[in-house]
Design an enzyme around this catalytic site. Structure first.
Site, short mmCIF file in Angstrom:
data_model
loop_
_atom_site.label_atom_id
_atom_site.label_comp_id
_atom_site.label_asym_id
_atom_site.label_seq_id
_atom_site.Cartn_x
_atom_site.Cartn_y
_atom_site.Cartn_z
CG HIS A 128 -1.83 1.14 1.36
ND1 HIS A 128 -3.16 1.09 0.99
CD2 HIS A 128 -1.62 2.40 1.82
CE1 HIS A 128 -3.72 2.28 1.22
NE2 HIS A 128 -2.80 3.10 1.73
CD GLU A 129 1.55 3.68 3.65
OE1 GLU A 129 1.73 4.72 2.98
OE2 GLU A 129 0.54 3.50 4.33
CG HIS A 134 0.10 6.00 -0.79
ND1 HIS A 134 -1.04 6.38 -1.47
CD2 HIS A 134 -0.34 5.57 0.43
CE1 HIS A 134 -2.11 6.16 -0.72
NE2 HIS A 134 -1.71 5.66 0.45
CG HIS A 174 -6.37 5.95 0.17
ND1 HIS A 174 -6.45 6.86 1.17
CD2 HIS A 174 -5.26 5.21 0.39
CE1 HIS A 174 -5.41 6.68 1.99
NE2 HIS A 174 -4.67 5.70 1.54
CB CYS A 175 -8.24 1.62 -4.58
SG CYS A 175 -9.04 0.88 -5.99
CB CYS A 217 -7.72 -2.30 -4.72
SG CYS A 217 -6.17 -1.56 -5.28
#
Ligand SMILES: [Zn+2]
Ligand SMILES: [Zn+2]
Length: 163
Positions: free
Chosen positions: A119-120, A123, A129-130, A135
């Site tokens: 996730h990070e 970014h 964000h999804c 996801c």
């Protein structure tokens, strides 16, 4: 893409080794282990937590295409009480904390850590964000939400990953 993984505080070498391999496999990047930081920077005595922003600043000085810090300490970013991780949007540095991911089940802990790391790093590739709960880029406010989401990018974000 060359990713440097930096352990901070009491994160085990076995966990970092495993995460390195898993990120290489899933992102198609090369992952190398950077020098471990014994003491986590950014302590805020008023909160008893560590500033994720200070951590990002420290990590951004390491040389690599991307730098991911993995800390065992509890981290925060205003205005949130805590964060599982933080990253520079479209930048180089990202950090995740294992503090609130810990649990008695080894596999579950590792799966949580992998999701937050993906996730990070997403970014840092400019992904926001999804809305799809399937996801890994969906926002997680609680550990239940971390457990719920997949360790995969949706098709739109997977395309972005491949550039
Ligand atoms: Zn996020
Ligand atoms: Zn997505």
């Amino acid at each position: 893409m060359r990713l440097k993984l930096v352990g901070i505080g009491g994160v085990s070498a076995a966990t970092l080794e495993w995460l390195c391999g898993e990120l290489e496999r899933r992102l198609g990047w090369r992952c190398i282990r950077g020098e471990t930081l014994q003491v986590c920077p950014g302590y805020n005595p008023l909160r008893g937590q560590y500033s994720a922003e200070v951590l990002l600043w420290t990590l951004s000085k390491r040389h690599a295409d991307r730098v991911l810090g993995v800390t065992s300490e509890d981290i925060y970013a205003e205005p949130m009480n805590f964060v599982f991780g933080l990253a520079e949007l479209g930048g180089r540095a990202a950090v995740v904390s294992t503090f609130r991911l810990r649990c008695g089940e080894h596999e579950r802990f590792r799966s949580r850590l992998l999701k937050e790391a993906l996730h990070e790093l997403g970014h840092t590739l400019g992904m926001r964000h999804c809305l799809s709960r399937a996801c890994v880029m969906s926002f997680s406010n609680s550990i239940a939400e971390v457990d719920e989401k997949a360790a995969e990018f949706c098709s739109r974000h997977a395309r972005k990953l491949r550039g």
